[in-house]
Scaffold this motif. Structure first.
Motif, short mmCIF file in Angstrom:
data_model
loop_
_atom_site.label_atom_id
_atom_site.label_comp_id
_atom_site.label_asym_id
_atom_site.label_seq_id
_atom_site.Cartn_x
_atom_site.Cartn_y
_atom_site.Cartn_z
N GLY A 379 0.80 -1.22 0.00
CA GLY A 379 0.00 0.00 0.00
C GLY A 379 0.83 1.27 0.00
N PHE A 380 2.12 1.16 0.30
CA PHE A 380 2.98 2.34 0.30
C PHE A 380 3.41 2.76 -1.11
N ALA A 381 3.09 1.97 -2.13
CA ALA A 381 3.46 2.32 -3.50
C ALA A 381 2.56 3.45 -3.99
N ASP A 382 2.97 4.67 -3.67
CA ASP A 382 2.13 5.83 -3.90
C ASP A 382 3.02 7.07 -3.90
N GLY A 383 2.74 8.00 -4.80
CA GLY A 383 3.58 9.18 -4.91
C GLY A 383 3.66 9.99 -3.64
N PHE A 384 2.54 10.16 -2.94
CA PHE A 384 2.55 10.93 -1.71
C PHE A 384 3.41 10.24 -0.66
N GLU A 385 3.26 8.92 -0.52
CA GLU A 385 4.03 8.17 0.47
C GLU A 385 5.53 8.18 0.14
N TYR A 386 5.87 8.32 -1.13
CA TYR A 386 7.27 8.35 -1.54
C TYR A 386 7.87 9.75 -1.44
N GLY A 387 7.08 10.71 -1.00
CA GLY A 387 7.59 12.06 -0.86
C GLY A 387 7.53 12.89 -2.12
N LEU A 388 6.76 12.42 -3.12
CA LEU A 388 6.63 13.17 -4.36
C LEU A 388 5.58 14.27 -4.27
N ALA A 390 2.54 14.38 -4.87
CA ALA A 390 1.38 13.87 -5.61
C ALA A 390 1.94 13.08 -6.79
N GLU A 391 1.05 12.45 -7.53
CA GLU A 391 1.50 11.67 -8.68
C GLU A 391 0.52 11.82 -9.83
N ILE A 392 1.05 11.72 -11.02
CA ILE A 392 0.22 11.75 -12.22
C ILE A 392 -0.29 10.35 -12.54
N GLY A 393 0.34 9.35 -11.94
CA GLY A 393 0.01 7.95 -12.18
C GLY A 393 1.20 7.10 -11.80
N ILE A 394 1.10 5.81 -12.09
CA ILE A 394 2.20 4.87 -11.84
C ILE A 394 2.58 4.23 -13.16
N ASP A 397 6.53 0.89 -17.06
CA ASP A 397 7.50 0.88 -18.15
C ASP A 397 8.91 1.04 -17.58
N LYS A 398 9.90 0.76 -18.40
CA LYS A 398 11.28 0.85 -17.93
C LYS A 398 12.03 2.03 -18.54
N ILE A 399 11.40 2.72 -19.48
CA ILE A 399 12.06 3.84 -20.13
C ILE A 399 11.40 5.13 -19.68
N HIS A 400 12.18 6.10 -19.36
CA HIS A 400 11.83 7.44 -18.90
C HIS A 400 11.37 7.45 -17.45
N ALA A 401 10.17 6.94 -17.17
CA ALA A 401 9.63 7.01 -15.81
C ALA A 401 9.20 5.62 -15.38
N ARG A 402 9.46 5.29 -14.10
CA ARG A 402 9.08 3.99 -13.56
C ARG A 402 8.59 4.18 -12.13
N GLY A 403 7.47 3.52 -11.79
CA GLY A 403 6.88 3.70 -10.47
C GLY A 403 6.02 4.95 -10.44
N PRO A 404 5.72 5.48 -9.24
CA PRO A 404 4.91 6.70 -9.16
C PRO A 404 5.58 7.85 -9.93
N VAL A 405 4.78 8.53 -10.74
CA VAL A 405 5.29 9.61 -11.59
C VAL A 405 4.86 10.95 -10.99
N GLY A 406 5.82 11.67 -10.44
CA GLY A 406 5.56 12.99 -9.89
C GLY A 406 6.15 14.07 -10.77
N LEU A 407 6.59 15.16 -10.16
CA LEU A 407 7.10 16.29 -10.94
C LEU A 407 8.30 15.90 -11.79
N GLU A 408 9.26 15.16 -11.22
CA GLU A 408 10.44 14.80 -12.00
C GLU A 408 10.08 13.92 -13.18
N GLY A 409 9.05 13.07 -13.01
CA GLY A 409 8.62 12.21 -14.11
C GLY A 409 8.00 12.97 -15.26
N LEU A 410 7.60 14.22 -15.01
CA LEU A 410 7.04 15.07 -16.06
C LEU A 410 8.10 16.00 -16.65
#
Length: 425
Positions: A379-388, A390-394, A397-410
């Motif tokens: 249940g901790f797999a979440d952008g807020f819990e990871y300190g991001l 918020a998240e745009i989604g999870i 994929d292995k290229i560009h963004a992986r896991g919760p996608v926050g500001l850096e993922g954009l």
């Protein structure tokens, strides 16, 4: 756009939105942090001022949803009340307080030639987001794209059309008040499926597409898009209880991972238990699951320990239930657990419960998922819990963004070179 627009008209209108978004993206890329934060706070102010209008628009969507026979779960996701509006406002302010990744330079270093080389974070450009049901996604997506210096085109679900348009009006007013382009955030005003087809096939205007919703939507976008896609298709998450696990930790984690919320992508769908601890831990867990109404489906070895457990079939091991259902398999050891995850997992989130440090390290290293945990609930797999924030989604994929996608993922990174008249010999 109107509900009666033809596919050609919708594509023309989406093209106009795309052209405006591309122009807005250039302005957003050079907007400073203070301007972006001011816009986020102005949108929050507008939402507070327009609270009654937001609820009124949502009531129209709720009434239409009941008339269309939407089930209780979908209606719950659709509803906006004062508490949820409070949460949306708080989310805007939280994003405003997050560090701005744009312009950050990493690993700037001198080369033997005398030049300095580094990598600078920059916005992706124009982000298209397609989502279903929840109108709060409109604010989440807009705020993250805005803070990361992107323009965005949002296409929400037909069931939330009025709510999304009311939220869009607040966003536009906030951007106006901050002297940022209103077209930095545009919400598609039609529920026609042709809008999705148009949006995902406009690489001249969009740099990336993020689909958020059911499997059908994500499969369609992945199949038809001519724009890069950030997505996860399934959330078949596993917890493995090792024979060197602390029984109380194992009980707490396995219960929380499944029953905290059923309809989320980070919920555990399959429990793997080492044979050396299965007889000790499974009866206690089964009683707890049954008290919460969770249906259990198990392998033959599981059913010998839990006679009331239903027989699992092959399809169960790869199923994302999103419901009070759980598959259980007794395995020989951690290697067998990892082999099961490699075969049936979706690359989302897996956890091991073990007091053996070496085994936990192996699990973290060898399991190929976007989030891998030791002695913690999925249940901790979440952008807020990871300190991001918020998240745009999870993303799985292995290229560009992986896991919760926050500001850096954009954002992306480009190489920068600093010289002082240097020429290459």
């Amino acid at each position: 756009m109107t509900p009666t627009d033809t596919a050609d008209q919708i594509r023309t209108q989406l093209g106009q939105m795309g052209h405006a978004a591309r122009a807005a993206a250039r302005l957003m890329a050079r907007a400073n942090t203070a301007a972006k934060n001011r816009a986020l706070r102005e949108v929050a102010t507008q939402m507070e001022a327009q609270r009654a209008q937001l609820i009124e628009a949502n009531i129209r969507d709720m009434q239409a949803g009941r008339g269309q026979g939407l089930d209780a779960a979908l209606l719950d996701r659709l509803e906006l009340d004062n508490t949820r509006i409070d949460d949306m406002i708080a989310g805007l302010l939280q994003v405003a307080d997050l560090p701005d990744p744009v312009g950050e330079v990493e690993h700037l270093r001198y080369r033997p030639s005398g030049i300095q080389v580094g990598r600078m974070r920059v916005p992706l450009g124009v982000v298209g987001i397609i989502y279903e049901s929840r109108p709060n996604v409109t604010i989440d997506a807009a705020s993250l794209c805005l803070k990361s210096g992107n323009a965005t085109i949002l296409r929400g679900g037909s069931e939330a059309l009025h709510s999304n348009q009311a939220i869009a009006a607040c966003i536009a007013a906030g951007l106006r008040a901050s002297d940022l382009p209103e077209t930095a955030v545009q919400v598609v005003g039609t529920s026609d499926r042709a809008a999705v087809s148009a949006l995902i096939t406009m690489p001249e205007y969009l740099d990336v597409i993020v689909p958020r919703g059911g499997t059908g939507l994500i499969e369609r976008v992945s199949r038809e898009a001519s724009v890069p896609v950030i997505k996860h298709l399934h959330g078949v998450c596993h917890v493995y209880i090792d024979d060197r696990a602390d029984p109380q930790k194992a009980f707490d984690i396995a219960l929380n991972a499944k029953t905290r919320r059923y309809g989320v992508c980070n919920a555990m769908e399959t429990l793997l238990v080492a044979e050396g601890i299965a007889a000790e831990i499974l009866p206690r867990l089964a009683a707890a699951y049954e008290s919460k109404g969770v249906e259990l489906r198990g392998c033959e070895r599981t059913r010998k320990i839990l006679p009331r457990c239903l027989a699992a079939v092959e399809a169960d091991w790869a199923e994302e239930y999103l419901a009070p259902l759980l598959s259980i398999r007794v395995v020989a050891d951690m290697d067998a657990a990892m082999a099961h995850i490699a075969r049936y997992g979706s690359g989302h989130t897996e956890a091991i419960v073990s007091e053996d440090y070496s085994r936990s390290r192996r699990f973290l290293t060898e399991v190929d998922s976007s989030s891998v945990m030791a002695n913690a609930s999925t249940g901790f797999a979440d952008g807020f819990e990871y300190g991001l924030g918020a998240e745009i989604g999870i993303s799985t994929d292995k290229i560009h963004a992986r896991g919760p996608v926050g500001l850096e993922g954009l954002t992306s990174r480009k190489w920068i070179v600093l010289g002082d008249g240097h020429i290459r010999q």
